[in-house]
Design a protein around this motif. Structure first.
Motif, PDB file in Angstrom:
ATOM      1  N   SER A  15       0.850  -1.163   0.242  1.00 44.57           N
ATOM      2  CA  SER A  15      -0.226   0.093   0.061  1.00 44.57           C
ATOM      3  C   SER A  15       0.736   1.293   0.104  1.00 44.57           C
ATOM      4  CB  SER A  15      -0.937  -0.072   1.179  1.00 44.57           C
ATOM      5  OG  SER A  15      -0.194   0.021   2.440  1.00 44.57           O
ATOM      6  N   ASN A  16       0.310   2.546  -0.373  1.00 41.62           N
ATOM      7  CA  ASN A  16       0.906   3.624  -0.357  1.00 41.62           C
ATOM      8  C   ASN A  16       0.034   4.799  -0.234  1.00 41.62           C
ATOM      9  OD1 ASN A  16       0.066   4.362  -3.249  1.00 41.62           O
ATOM     10  ND2 ASN A  16       1.414   2.612  -3.628  1.00 41.62           N
ATOM     11  N   PHE A  17       0.260   6.025   0.111  1.00 41.62           N
ATOM     12  CA  PHE A  17      -0.549   6.935   0.191  1.00 41.62           C
ATOM     13  C   PHE A  17      -0.609   7.911  -1.254  1.00 41.62           C
ATOM     14  CE2 PHE A  17       0.069   6.260   4.654  1.00 41.62           C
ATOM     15  CZ  PHE A  17      -1.446   6.260   4.850  1.00 41.62           C
ATOM     16  N   PHE A  18      -1.556   8.444  -1.687  1.00 46.23           N
ATOM     17  CA  PHE A  18      -1.668   9.496  -2.860  1.00 46.23           C
ATOM     18  C   PHE A  18      -2.839  10.508  -2.504  1.00 46.23           C
ATOM     19  CE2 PHE A  18      -5.526   6.873  -3.374  1.00 46.23           C
ATOM     20  CZ  PHE A  18      -6.190   7.718  -4.222  1.00 46.23           C
ATOM     21  N   MET A  19      -2.590  11.904  -3.185  1.00 52.61           N
ATOM     22  CA  MET A  19      -3.445  12.767  -3.084  1.00 52.61           C
ATOM     23  C   MET A  19      -4.603  12.633  -4.073  1.00 52.61           C
ATOM     24  SD  MET A  19      -2.392  14.480  -0.521  1.00 52.61           S
ATOM     25  CE  MET A  19      -3.366  15.819  -0.578  1.00 52.61           C
ATOM     26  N   ASN A  20      -6.040  12.490  -3.707  1.00 51.40           N
ATOM     27  CA  ASN A  20      -6.991  12.451  -4.348  1.00 51.40           C
ATOM     28  C   ASN A  20      -7.361  13.863  -5.298  1.00 51.40           C
ATOM     29  OD1 ASN A  20      -8.633  13.974  -2.882  1.00 51.40           O
ATOM     30  ND2 ASN A  20      -9.696  12.204  -2.317  1.00 51.40           N
ATOM     31  N   LYS A  21      -8.106  13.959  -6.019  1.00 49.45           N
ATOM     32  CA  LYS A  21      -8.636  15.342  -7.018  1.00 49.45           C
ATOM     33  C   LYS A  21      -9.127  16.198  -5.946  1.00 49.45           C
ATOM     34  CE  LYS A  21      -9.631  12.592 -11.358  1.00 49.45           C
ATOM     35  NZ  LYS A  21     -10.773  12.471 -12.346  1.00 49.45           N
ATOM     36  N   MET A  22      -9.558  15.989  -4.903  1.00 54.46           N
ATOM     37  CA  MET A  22     -10.077  16.746  -3.669  1.00 54.46           C
ATOM     38  C   MET A  22      -9.064  17.205  -2.879  1.00 54.46           C
ATOM     39  SD  MET A  22     -13.225  16.918  -4.649  1.00 54.46           S
ATOM     40  CE  MET A  22     -14.041  17.822  -3.253  1.00 54.46           C
ATOM     41  N   GLY A  23      -7.606  16.834  -3.147  1.00 55.90           N
ATOM     42  CA  GLY A  23      -6.662  17.222  -2.332  1.00 55.90           C
ATOM     43  C   GLY A  23      -6.500  16.632  -0.951  1.00 55.90           C
ATOM     44  N   LYS A  24      -7.257  15.408  -0.921  1.00 55.36           N
ATOM     45  CA  LYS A  24      -7.109  14.614   0.345  1.00 55.36           C
ATOM     46  C   LYS A  24      -6.404  13.473   0.245  1.00 55.36           C
ATOM     47  CE  LYS A  24     -10.487  12.388   3.502  1.00 55.36           C
ATOM     48  NZ  LYS A  24     -11.822  12.312   3.826  1.00 55.36           N
ATOM     49  N   GLU A  25      -5.449  13.159   1.157  1.00 51.90           N
ATOM     50  CA  GLU A  25      -4.821  11.987   1.412  1.00 51.90           C
ATOM     51  C   GLU A  25      -5.255  10.785   1.432  1.00 51.90           C
ATOM     52  OE1 GLU A  25      -0.411  11.476   2.877  1.00 51.90           O
ATOM     53  OE2 GLU A  25      -1.617  11.386   4.531  1.00 51.90           O
ATOM     54  N   ARG A  26      -5.423   9.743   0.615  1.00 50.20           N
ATOM     55  CA  ARG A  26      -6.043   8.442   0.539  1.00 50.20           C
ATOM     56  C   ARG A  26      -4.967   7.176   0.536  1.00 50.20           C
ATOM     57  NH1 ARG A  26     -11.021   7.349  -0.598  1.00 50.20           N
ATOM     58  NH2 ARG A  26     -10.365   5.796   0.914  1.00 50.20           N
ATOM     59  N   MET A  27      -5.451   6.308   0.731  1.00 51.12           N
ATOM     60  CA  MET A  27      -4.554   4.994   0.986  1.00 51.12           C
ATOM     61  C   MET A  27      -4.858   4.363  -0.146  1.00 51.12           C
ATOM     62  SD  MET A  27      -3.542   1.935   3.596  1.00 51.12           S
ATOM     63  CE  MET A  27      -2.460   3.029   4.595  1.00 51.12           C
ATOM     64  N   ARG A  28      -3.881   3.868  -0.902  1.00 50.84           N
ATOM     65  CA  ARG A  28      -4.013   3.007  -2.126  1.00 50.84           C
ATOM     66  C   ARG A  28      -3.496   1.468  -1.940  1.00 50.84           C
ATOM     67  NH1 ARG A  28      -2.579   6.264  -6.755  1.00 50.84           N
ATOM     68  NH2 ARG A  28      -0.622   6.194  -5.714  1.00 50.84           N
ATOM     69  N   PHE A  29      -4.058   0.431  -2.207  1.00 52.24           N
ATOM     70  CA  PHE A  29      -3.558  -0.808  -1.880  1.00 52.24           C
ATOM     71  C   PHE A  29      -3.400  -1.327  -3.288  1.00 52.24           C
ATOM     72  CE2 PHE A  29      -6.261  -0.058   1.712  1.00 52.24           C
ATOM     73  CZ  PHE A  29      -5.784  -0.585   2.863  1.00 52.24           C
ATOM     74  N   VAL A  30      -2.160  -2.168  -3.592  1.00 58.36           N
ATOM     75  CA  VAL A  30      -1.825  -2.656  -4.785  1.00 58.36           C
ATOM     76  C   VAL A  30      -1.579  -4.125  -4.598  1.00 58.36           C
ATOM     77  CG1 VAL A  30      -0.066  -2.578  -6.718  1.00 58.36           C
ATOM     78  CG2 VAL A  30      -0.689  -0.502  -5.321  1.00 58.36           C
ATOM     79  N   PHE A  31      -2.438  -4.832  -5.620  1.00 59.71           N
ATOM     80  CA  PHE A  31      -2.427  -6.376  -5.302  1.00 59.71           C
ATOM     81  C   PHE A  31      -1.456  -6.691  -6.974  1.00 59.71           C
ATOM     82  CE2 PHE A  31      -6.192  -5.747  -2.812  1.00 59.71           C
ATOM     83  CZ  PHE A  31      -6.021  -6.736  -1.907  1.00 59.71           C
ATOM     84  N   SER A  32      -0.778  -7.542  -6.717  1.00 59.71           N
ATOM     85  CA  SER A  32       0.078  -7.986  -7.693  1.00 59.71           C
ATOM     86  C   SER A  32       0.395  -9.310  -8.125  1.00 59.71           C
ATOM     87  CB  SER A  32       1.463  -7.166  -7.835  1.00 59.71           C
ATOM     88  OG  SER A  32       2.256  -7.638  -6.640  1.00 59.71           O
ATOM     89  N   VAL A  33       0.423  -9.890  -9.424  1.00 57.18           N
ATOM     90  CA  VAL A  33       0.963 -11.246  -9.714  1.00 57.18           C
ATOM     91  C   VAL A  33       2.477 -11.291  -9.557  1.00 57.18           C
ATOM     92  CG1 VAL A  33       0.850 -13.032 -11.310  1.00 57.18           C
ATOM     93  CG2 VAL A  33      -1.283 -11.503 -10.933  1.00 57.18           C
ATOM     94  N   GLN A  34       3.091 -11.566  -8.389  1.00 59.79           N
ATOM     95  CA  GLN A  34       4.551 -11.512  -8.501  1.00 59.79           C
ATOM     96  C   GLN A  34       5.149 -12.637  -8.993  1.00 59.79           C
ATOM     97  OE1 GLN A  34       4.633 -11.351  -3.830  1.00 59.79           O
ATOM     98  NE2 GLN A  34       5.850  -9.478  -4.224  1.00 59.79           N
TER      99      GLN A  34
END
Length: 217
Positions: free
Chosen positions: A167-186
């Motif tokens: 997971s990591n943080f990003f800024m959405n279009k509203m300027g709010k910090e949100r968490m993003r989860f990333v699933f991957s086929v390793q």
């Protein structure tokens, strides 16, 4: 009395009822197509029947309105469809629950098939219990890994799909910090033999033989 009967059998009323029935029928037909037939066609379209590739990623941002998201890895259905004979539907399911007023999440993990799990910062894989739980802060910049297959032999899998979660943080279009989860086929070990496709559209693990190897036989 005559006026009431005339109203009941009025051609205009019949026409109005006919139009309403037609609109309702068309609306129901559109609903069936959009919610049932279209998703089914997307899943059964030939181009969609291939297993995933190593390196494929799937990003998830939990909606603030519901504060919950379900992500599954399965055979023919799920967010990651493996189309593998060794995997069952809902083989492993991640239920991500958001805190009410924060970007803190609980990740509930359920399995219906064999799974080996390697939590963040751990060196080795171990058998996963029926249910496990992670907290979102554990996987910020770190990866939890899960190997799925049809059997475990001496705490190991000889063939498997390896799914990663970070997971990591990003800024959405509203300027709010949100968490993003990333699933991957390793990793897919030892690979998928595309020539092994059966009548159900499922594949076996294996390596594709080169034309040179086939000629040598």
């Amino acid at each position: 009395m005559y006026y009431i009967l005339a109203l009941i059998f009025s051609p205009k009323l019949d026409l109005a009822l006919g139009l309403l029935s037609a609109i309702a029928f068309l609306g129901m037909g559109f609903f069936v197509y959009w919610e049932i037939l279209r998703p089914y066609a997307a899943k059964t379209r030939p181009g969609q029947l291939l297993p995933p590739d190593e390196g494929d990623t799937f990003e998830v941002v939990v909606p603030e309105s519901t504060r919950i998201y379900r992500f599954s890895v399965g055979q023919k259905f799920g967010n990651i469809s493996t189309f593998s004979k060794a995997i069952q539907d809902d083989h492993i399911v991640f239920v991500i629950k958001k805190g009410k007023d924060s970007e803190d999440y609980d990740i509930l993990i359920n399995r219906s098939g064999p799974v080996l799990m390697k939590p963040p910062r751990m060196q080795y894989f171990a058998k996963m219990e029926s249910n496990e739980k992670l907290e979102s802060h554990e996987i910020i910049g770190q990866t939890a890994s899960f190997r799925i297959s049809d059997k475990i032999t001496k705490d190991r899998m000889t063939q498997y799909f390896e799914i990663g979660l970070t997971s990591n943080f990003f800024m959405n279009k509203m300027g709010k910090e949100r968490m993003r989860f990333v699933f991957s086929v390793q990793k897919i070990h030892p690979g998928i033999a595309l020539s092994s496709k059966d009548k159900k559209g499922l594949y076996s693990f294996g390596k594709e033989r080169s034309s040179y190897e086939e000629e040598a036989e």
